[in-house]
Design a protein around this motif. Structure first.
Motif, PDB file in Angstrom:
ATOM      1  N   UNK A 149     118.395  10.562 -24.518  1.00 13.22           N
ATOM      2  CA  UNK A 149     118.520  10.225 -25.928  1.00 13.22           C
ATOM      3  C   UNK A 149     119.184  11.372 -26.670  1.00 13.22           C
ATOM      4  N   UNK A 150     120.064  11.048 -27.632  1.00 16.30           N
ATOM      5  CA  UNK A 150     120.746  12.086 -28.396  1.00 16.30           C
ATOM      6  C   UNK A 150     119.781  12.899 -29.248  1.00 16.30           C
ATOM      7  N   UNK A 151     118.659  12.300 -29.633  1.00 14.91           N
ATOM      8  CA  UNK A 151     117.682  13.008 -30.465  1.00 14.91           C
ATOM      9  C   UNK A 151     116.782  13.935 -29.663  1.00 14.91           C
ATOM     10  N   UNK A 152     116.830  13.889 -28.334  1.00 17.64           N
ATOM     11  CA  UNK A 152     115.945  14.706 -27.519  1.00 17.64           C
ATOM     12  C   UNK A 152     114.546  14.147 -27.388  1.00 17.64           C
ATOM     13  N   UNK A 153     114.291  12.963 -27.915  1.00 15.03           N
ATOM     14  CA  UNK A 153     112.992  12.314 -27.819  1.00 15.03           C
ATOM     15  C   UNK A 153     113.169  10.915 -27.238  1.00 15.03           C
ATOM     16  N   UNK A 154     112.101  10.438 -26.623  1.00 17.87           N
ATOM     17  CA  UNK A 154     112.160   9.106 -26.029  1.00 17.87           C
ATOM     18  C   UNK A 154     112.202   8.052 -27.122  1.00 17.87           C
ATOM     19  N   UNK A 155     113.084   7.074 -26.957  1.00 16.56           N
ATOM     20  CA  UNK A 155     113.145   5.940 -27.861  1.00 16.56           C
ATOM     21  C   UNK A 155     112.021   4.954 -27.535  1.00 16.56           C
ATOM     22  N   UNK A 184     111.315  17.409 -19.843  1.00 20.57           N
ATOM     23  CA  UNK A 184     110.836  17.950 -21.110  1.00 20.57           C
ATOM     24  C   UNK A 184     111.817  17.712 -22.249  1.00 20.57           C
ATOM     25  N   UNK A 185     113.092  17.538 -21.932  1.00 23.65           N
ATOM     26  CA  UNK A 185     114.101  17.297 -22.964  1.00 23.65           C
ATOM     27  C   UNK A 185     114.162  15.843 -23.399  1.00 23.65           C
ATOM     28  N   UNK A 186     113.264  15.005 -22.921  1.00 23.40           N
ATOM     29  CA  UNK A 186     113.285  13.598 -23.281  1.00 23.40           C
ATOM     30  C   UNK A 186     114.115  12.747 -22.348  1.00 23.40           C
ATOM     31  N   UNK A 187     114.659  13.318 -21.279  1.00 23.45           N
ATOM     32  CA  UNK A 187     115.468  12.552 -20.322  1.00 23.45           C
ATOM     33  C   UNK A 187     114.566  11.907 -19.276  1.00 23.45           C
ATOM     34  N   UNK A 188     115.025  10.786 -18.748  1.00 27.97           N
ATOM     35  CA  UNK A 188     114.334  10.054 -17.697  1.00 27.97           C
ATOM     36  C   UNK A 188     115.232   9.987 -16.467  1.00 27.97           C
ATOM     37  N   UNK A 189     114.672  10.319 -15.300  1.00 28.83           N
ATOM     38  CA  UNK A 189     115.385  10.240 -14.025  1.00 28.83           C
ATOM     39  C   UNK A 189     114.802   9.049 -13.262  1.00 28.83           C
ATOM     40  N   UNK A 190     115.627   8.056 -12.973  1.00 26.47           N
ATOM     41  CA  UNK A 190     115.186   6.821 -12.336  1.00 26.47           C
ATOM     42  C   UNK A 190     115.879   6.717 -10.979  1.00 26.47           C
ATOM     43  N   UNK A 191     115.082   6.490  -9.929  1.00 26.79           N
ATOM     44  CA  UNK A 191     115.634   6.322  -8.588  1.00 26.79           C
ATOM     45  C   UNK A 191     116.037   7.666  -7.992  1.00 26.79           C
ATOM     46  N   UNK A 192     117.012   7.623  -7.087  1.00 25.88           N
ATOM     47  CA  UNK A 192     117.519   8.836  -6.463  1.00 25.88           C
ATOM     48  C   UNK A 192     117.186   8.952  -4.989  1.00 25.88           C
ATOM     49  N   UNK A 193     116.543   7.943  -4.389  1.00 28.13           N
ATOM     50  CA  UNK A 193     116.199   8.003  -2.971  1.00 28.13           C
ATOM     51  C   UNK A 193     117.260   7.273  -2.145  1.00 28.13           C
ATOM     52  N   UNK A 194     117.488   7.768  -0.924  1.00 28.55           N
ATOM     53  CA  UNK A 194     118.412   7.118   0.011  1.00 28.55           C
ATOM     54  C   UNK A 194     117.654   6.015   0.745  1.00 28.55           C
ATOM     55  N   UNK A 195     118.019   4.767   0.460  1.00 26.02           N
ATOM     56  CA  UNK A 195     117.304   3.602   0.989  1.00 26.02           C
ATOM     57  C   UNK A 195     118.304   2.614   1.574  1.00 26.02           C
ATOM     58  N   UNK A 196     117.808   1.608   2.339  1.00 26.78           N
ATOM     59  CA  UNK A 196     118.711   0.553   2.802  1.00 26.78           C
ATOM     60  C   UNK A 196     119.383  -0.177   1.636  1.00 26.78           C
ATOM     61  N   UNK A 197     120.563  -0.710   1.908  1.00 25.79           N
ATOM     62  CA  UNK A 197     121.358  -1.312   0.835  1.00 25.79           C
ATOM     63  C   UNK A 197     120.634  -2.482   0.185  1.00 25.79           C
TER      64      UNK A 197
END
Length: 369
Positions: A188-194, A217-230
């Motif tokens: 988010x541009x505001x640094x907080x979760x919408x 801590x900056x309000x960013x969310x990391x979703x996924x990122x694992x190596x899995x079957x297609x």
């Protein structure tokens, strides 16, 4: 021997629910729910009626628990109704300000039955003449059409602006045969979760399997990122897009991720197909969605074309209101296949050298002493 009691018919429970007799309706529905487990379509319909009765009684806890159970039902219509009811039940209740209500003064009734306030009879009557009546103003007119239109546009613009102002960066990699890594970062541009980001976290935790989400801590969310079957990554992508659309209140777009592979012994040719149909998604100011394409992939077809990048095949900008299609192709060498081809080649080359040696008269190589 006592005669076994027959459970009431579903129509009787529905009639009790329509006339507002929630207690009697629940008394009829409980034995029917025990007789029809949840996988049964009739059981799901019975539990929807029980949720309505609990809402009528004010028992939101039981209604929310049953709604969450039905939200994982295999029937699409039942699952959609349960999600809509769950959104209504979990919405925060707003307190009514005191200034919105009008309070009447307390009246002390005297012995004569007059409803005047205490001490009103002792007040002196004013000798002044009564004030003249107000001038007629005519019927009340509604607000002008232009003003109402301006207010509507401003409110819609503020709503869209506050719901946007977010950047979504995706990273797509194909690390090996039948392996795909897809990672999203939402900032988010505001640094907080919408608000829609806060609603997204429990939705992803309820998916099967659960999609990993990491809060920064900056309000960013990391979703996924694992190596899995297609196929697993494709299923998670559909669940993620559906959850994000429901959290933001926009139509659910159609997405597709498919990986086709062909083995040529020495290597594997991989063809990755992507489809993001955002034609029904409204344009939201401040929303940016970029997808980083795999490093060694070659773009065969893209609509629209990706922008050039320092790494990989470029960054693909996903625009609301457009239909996006892309096909990537890459080649991956197989160490096992290369070894199985190299060994026979070296063996054949050694036999050829020995044959040339014998023809020159040197004979077979001597054994070491």
């Amino acid at each position: 021997m006592a005669e076994q009691r027959v459970p009431p018919d579903l129509s009787e429970a529905e009639a009790a629910l329509e006339r507002g007799d929630y207690g009697q309706s629940l008394a009829m529905l409980h034995p029917l729910a025990n007789a029809h487990p949840l996988p049964d379509p009739v059981g799901a319909q019975i539990r929807l009626m029980m949720i309505t009765a609990w809402m009528g009684q004010g028992d939101e806890t039981s209604a929310i628990a049953t709604c969450r159970l039905l939200s994982r039902c295999q029937q699409p219509d039942i699952r959609a109704q349960a999600k809509q009811l769950l959104t209504i039940l979990e919405s925060p209740s707003l307190e009514r300000p005191d200034r919105w209500s009008m309070r009447l003064p307390e009246l002390n009734v005297s012995a004569t039955g007059s409803g005047l306030p205490a001490g009103a009879s002792r007040r002196r009557r004013s000798r002044r003449p009564p004030p003249p009546p107000p001038p007629p103003t005519g019927p009340t007119r509604g607000p002008a059409l232009g003003f109402a239109l301006i207010v509507t546009v401003v409110l819609v613009g503020l709503t869209m602006l506050l719901s946007g102002c977010v950047r979504i960066d995706g990273d797509l990699q194909v690390p090996g045969p039948d392996r795909v890594m897809l990672r999203w970062q939402v900032r988010s541009d505001s640094g907080r979760l919408l608000p829609w980001q806060r609603r997204l976290e429990p939705m992803l935790a309820s998916t099967t399997p659960a999609i990993p989400l990491e809060q920064r801590s900056t309000g960013a969310q990391i979703i996924g990122g694992e190596s899995l079957p297609a196929k697993t990554v494709a299923h998670q992508l559909q669940d993620l897009v559906e959850a994000a659309a429901n959290a933001a209140g926009v139509p659910i777009p159609e997405v597709e991720l498919q990986l086709d592979e062909r083995n040529w012994l020495v290597g594997v040719r991989q063809t990755l197909t992507l489809h993001f149909d955002l034609s029904e998604v409204p344009e939201i100011p401040g929303l940016h969605i970029d997808l980083q394409l795999p490093d060694a992939a070659r773009v065969v077809m893209a609509e629209p074309s990706p922008s050039p990048s320092k790494r990989g095949s470029g960054r693909w900008r996903l625009q609301p209101g457009q239909d996006h299609r892309m096909q990537l192709r890459s080649w991956r060498w197989s160490p096992l296949g290369l070894g199985s081809v190299t060994i026979p080649v070296l063996l054949g080359f050694s036999l050829i050298l020995q044959s040339v040696r014998r023809q020159l008269g040197f004979g077979f190589p001597e054994l070491p002493s």
